[in-house]
Design a protein around this motif. Structure first.
Motif, PDB file in Angstrom:
ATOM      1  N   TYR A   1       0.860  -1.169   0.000  1.00  0.00           N
ATOM      2  CA  TYR A   1       0.000   0.000   0.000  1.00  0.00           C
ATOM      3  C   TYR A   1       0.901   1.225   0.000  1.00  0.00           C
ATOM      4  O   TYR A   1       1.832   1.311   0.784  1.00  0.00           O
ATOM      5  CB  TYR A   1      -0.886  -0.004   1.246  1.00  0.00           C
TER       6      TYR A   1
ATOM      7  N   ALA B   1      -6.319  -1.915  -1.733  1.00  0.00           N
ATOM      8  CA  ALA B   1      -5.742  -2.360  -0.468  1.00  0.00           C
ATOM      9  C   ALA B   1      -5.443  -3.846  -0.476  1.00  0.00           C
ATOM     10  O   ALA B   1      -4.821  -4.358   0.435  1.00  0.00           O
ATOM     11  CB  ALA B   1      -6.683  -2.019   0.688  1.00  0.00           C
TER      12      ALA B   1
ATOM     13  N   HIS C   1      -2.284   1.385   7.754  1.00  0.00           N
ATOM     14  CA  HIS C   1      -1.548   0.260   7.194  1.00  0.00           C
ATOM     15  C   HIS C   1      -0.243   0.068   7.954  1.00  0.00           C
ATOM     16  O   HIS C   1       0.175   0.927   8.725  1.00  0.00           O
ATOM     17  CB  HIS C   1      -1.343   0.395   5.688  1.00  0.00           C
TER      18      HIS C   1
END
Lengths: 517, 381
Positions: A65, A81, B7
């Protein structure tokens, strides 16, 4: 483009805006990359090893990502994603390493994991596969099992797999690395047909001639940074090289005449099998001389690794012999069926820089000193390690080869590729070898580090060492080596003089092994 | 457009003190989480619960000695599995290797005692002058049988590349059945199925008290072993070979290490130390043997070794922590009238935090607040 009136407001299939991806704080794999891919076009992404091409592809296909930047599909900003997201946006990625189930057939692999509404209908799927194959000119048997397939057939399955899933943006990561030139040509024909069918194709490569042969536009990356995009029609090999490496380079590797060459290593009728029982080396014979660099050229996986590993005593030999001639006395030692330790105990100073640096040559989690110890830890009668000499050696190598490292107690895994290689080559040379084998010693290295390695090899040659250099860049082989042994599919297909050989001539010899079959 | 909230990215190496700060923070967070869970589930005062725990583990000198003794045994077994683990040989058979050592120690005590006794005037027996020889035989028997139980799977691994995890695990069940058999054969009274305390009156074959402390010899032996193993792994040529084989078998072959030899040699060592643990359990504490002698410590030791990242000195800490938690948790269930399972919940929470914090040492979490276009609004945890 054929359609001139569309030229103005063409919407890119994929547009990347200011994409940045870091690994840790020091490694920037992609820095501010912006580029566009259009339907009905082939975009080549060009860059040296380690320039961030694969990382970029992985971000588009949802494996990584991005830390910063945006991805637009058909003009809409999207978030990718996961690979599932990528698939939803009709992006199909063909990885360098295939992801197929060996015991399944082509069709089974293609429909594997698909959530269809209807029943599991293999017959229908087979028909679909045939249809796609006919449409683009693939050569495939839908019922063949993967383990029976050649590399090129497996690649075909991977491509059909993404087409079957309805991808209209195809990305291929180094698709020709494992192909023969003929197979590559076939692949290109398929890609051209896809372009005609209006698909957007991205091909990642570091081979210039491929870029020129197939792409419409070329985007160039250098050390993670985006250099620019040019129409292929306006590009030449020289202009692209300049973009890739930053400045125009003529290799100009120093090459001296071999001094008093004498026979050092004789390989005769060498054959060996891999674990699957396939012949990977078949009747290979050659002689290495002291004070010369013998190059070995061939398509990746033609038996280069096995050749060096059999000489180093790491692979069992099924037929043939390896003889070492002692310098000075001329006494012949038989190296066949000897372990690396037995070879060393004979007093044969054989150094080996393996292709897999961190997996074979070094221990990634250990520091530079402990990696020096690999060669010397047995010395001395004590049951304990002596770290003084290895530490001095580590310090010397760091200083002389300008290894960039926080300290000699940094795990080598944390060093950059070039510095890892300097540590490995430095250690192997410190063993003052009489034979030095190096497999792809400059792979992934920047120009400066590469030259450090070439100079080290040349120095060894001048000291009378018999150097064996396995390389992939033919230009380098031609400029560096005294003689070049060409192998194809485990056979010797030629031995040429490095001073007179032409690239085309070697290229032709490289592909010969397969035709003989 | 939905953007993922966060993330995960890999961190650079963090300095050791920062890593330890994270770990200490994890323990604090774990205690807070325990307190919260206690209040929510039981309504008890969490401070009381934690104090009871500490009291149960180390509240009296007797408890302190028991804590030290249990730590020593667990540490000993953790030390045993460590060389194998460093070599990436997953020895899940420590339990069985300990039992093998324990069984042969007990056998020596049962059958050889009579060669080392003199009969007193009152009809009782006491140790003869040559009784030291019995101890030598016991030690040798324990080490040999532990080593044997360890080397069998190693041999098969080296020769035919069998899966060591399954093989060592299966060896546990074999030895348990063997012990069941002998527990019946040697049972006193015959047929009761339990061996009972061996040499209860004469105490022959028992480890002596040192300064009035029953367990001191055990503890000292394990301290010695810890230092020896730390030195062996870090400074000896063998230890270096183990590290290389564990990191990369290809590298090991490349520099001429005989991988098979190292596997077999290391498992002999691993099994031998397990055998010593069996000896300590039988001669030092239990003075009997049953299938419960190792009490699952062969498996707990795996966690101890892993949590310490295979460093024998750190293992002192991790084994102490685990035993402390187990003892303390046991006290809660009796003192506060809580279910035994509740103490397991608390132990679980603490271990989860300690293991989980390693993730934050190796990775960072990036939160994506707002648009990323400018790139500056990315917050870091």
């Amino acid at each position: 483009m054929e359609n001139d009136c569309m030229e103005e407001q063409r919407i890119p299939a994929i547009e990347l805006r200011h994409i940045t991806k870091r690994f840790g704080t020091k490694v920037v794999a992609n820095k501010d990359v912006s580029l566009s891919v259009y339907y009905g076009e082939i975009l080549a992404i060009l860059g040296e090893n380690g320039s961030g091409k694969t990382t970029l592809m992985n971000m588009i296909s949802g494996i990584y990502y991005p830390d910063e930047g945006q991805i637009l599909i058909g003009g809409q900003e999207v978030v990718i994603a996961s690979p599932k997201d990528a698939f939803q946006y009709r992006i199909g990625m063909i990885h360098q390493h295939f992801k197929l189930v060996d015991v399944f057939t082509a069709t089974e692999n293609i429909i594997l994991g698909l959530k269809d509404e209807g029943r599991y209908d293999l017959k229908k799927a087979r028909g679909e596969v045939r249809k796609i194959a006919d449409m683009y000119g693939f050569d495939i048997d839908p019922d063949k099992k993967i383990y029976e397939m050649s590399v090129s057939e497996k690649q075909t399955v991977e491509i059909i797999k993404v087409l079957y899933r309805g991808a209209d943006i195809l990305m291929l990561d180094e698709p020709t690395a494992v192909l023969t030139p003929q197979e590559a040509e076939k692949l290109f024909a398929v890609l051209r047909r896809m372009r005609e069918a209006g698909k957007a194709v991205v091909i990642v490569t570091h081979k210039l001639h491929e870029v020129l042969a197939i792409s419409d536009e070329v985007a160039v990356l250098r050390k993670g940074e985006y250099v620019g995009t040019v129409p292929t029609a306006e590009a030449t090999e020289t202009s692209l090289t300049e973009m890739m490496v930053g400045k125009k380079i003529s290799l100009n590797i120093r090459r001296s005449e071999p001094k008093d060459p004498e026979e050092r290593l004789i390989v005769a009728h060498l054959s060996c099998m891999n674990r699957e029982g396939m012949k990977v080396l078949d009747d290979v014979s050659f002689t290495c001389y002291s004070g010369e660099i013998l190059g070995i050229a061939g398509i990746a996986g033609s038996g280069q690794r096995e050749l060096l590993e059999t000489i180093a005593g790491l692979q069992p030999i099924s037929y043939g012999g390896i003889q070492y001639i002692r310098p000075g006395s001329g006494i012949i030692e038989n190296l066949r069926d000897k372990t690396p330790l037995e070879i060393r105990e004979l007093g044969v100073r054989l150094s080996f820089v393996p292709e897999d640096r961190l997996g074979m040559g070094l221990v990634g989690s250990m520091d530079i000193t402990d990696n020096m110890l690999l060669r010397s830890y047995r010395q001395g009668p004590s049951m304990f390690l002596r770290k003084k000499e290895p530490k001095t050696l580590a310090e010397r190598i760091v200083e002389e080869l300008e290894v960039v490292t926080p300290s000699i107690s940094t795990p080598v895994r944390r060093l950059s590729g070039g510095n890892v290689q300097k540590v490995l080559v430095g250690r192997e040379i410190a063993a003052s070898p009489t034979v030095l084998m190096a497999a792809y010693p400059v792979r992934g290295l920047d120009i400066n580090s590469s030259y450090t390695i070439y100079n080290l090899l040349n120095e060894q040659k001048e000291h009378g060492v018999a150097v064996i250099f396995v390389g992939e860049d033919l230009d380098v082989l031609i400029e560096l080596c005294d003689r070049i042994l060409v192998i194809g599919q485990g056979h010797v297909t030629g031995m040429v003089d490095g001073r007179t050989a032409k690239k085309e001539e070697i290229g032709l010899l490289m592909t010969k092994g397969r035709e003989q079959k | 457009m939905k953007e993922p909230l966060f993330h995960i990215v890999k961190r650079d190496a963090v300095p050791w003190w920062q890593a330890w700060l994270v770990r200490i923070g994890a323990v604090v967070a774990a205690i807070l989480a325990c307190a919260l869970v206690t209040v929510l589930l039981t309504g008890q005062n969490p401070v009381d619960v934690l104090l009871t725990m500490a009291d149960g583990a180390a509240g009296t000198p007797r408890r302190l000695w028991a804590l030290a003794q249990n730590t020593a045994i667990l540490l000993c077994i953790a030390l045993a599995v460590t060389p194998a683990f460093k070599m990436r040989f997953w020895n899940t058979g420590a339990e069985g290797q300990v039992l093998a050592g324990a069984l042969s120690t007990a056998a020596c005590m049962i059958f050889l005692t009579r060669f080392f006794t003199v009969e007193n005037a009152d009809g009782t027996v006491s140790a003869a002058g040559n009784v030291w020889l019995l101890y030598v035989i016991m030690i040798a028997a324990a080490i040999l049988s532990g080593a044997l139980w360890g080397v069998i799977p190693a041999f098969f691994k080296a020769k035919w590349n069998t899966n060591e995890t399954l093989f060592t695990l299966m060896m546990n069940y074999v030895i348990i059945q063997i012990i069941n058999y002998f527990a019946y054969q040697w049972s006193v009274p015959k047929g009761s199925g339990a061996i009972g305390i061996i040499n209860l009156d004469s105490k022959i074959g028992w480890f002596a008290e040192l300064f009035g402390q029953t367990y001191l010899i055990n503890i000292l032996i394990v301290v010695g072993l810890t230092v020896a193993l730390a030195v062996y792994l870090r400074f000896s040529k063998h230890g270096y070979e183990i590290a290389v084989v564990g990191e990369s078998e290809n590298t090991a072959r490349y520099i001429g290490i005989n991988v098979k030899k190292v596997i077999i040699r290391t498992m002999i060592l691993s099994g031998a130390i397990c055998g010593i643990a069996g000896l300590l359990l039988v001669a030092g504490t239990d003075h009997t043997v049953s299938r419960e002698t190792a009490g699952g410590r062969g498996f707990t030791a795996i966690m101890v070794s892993w949590m310490a990242k295979f460093d024998p000195l750190v293992m002192v800490l991790t084994s102490f922590l685990i035993v402390f938690l187990q003892k303390g948790a046991g006290e809660i269930s009796t003192q506060l009238g809580l279910n035994k399972s509740f103490s397991d919940i608390l132990t679980g929470i603490i271990i989860l935090f300690i293991i989980g914090c390693e993730f934050f040492i190796n990775y960072r979490i990036l939160f994506n607040f707002g648009k990323k276009t400018s790139g500056k609004e990315v917050k870091t945890l």
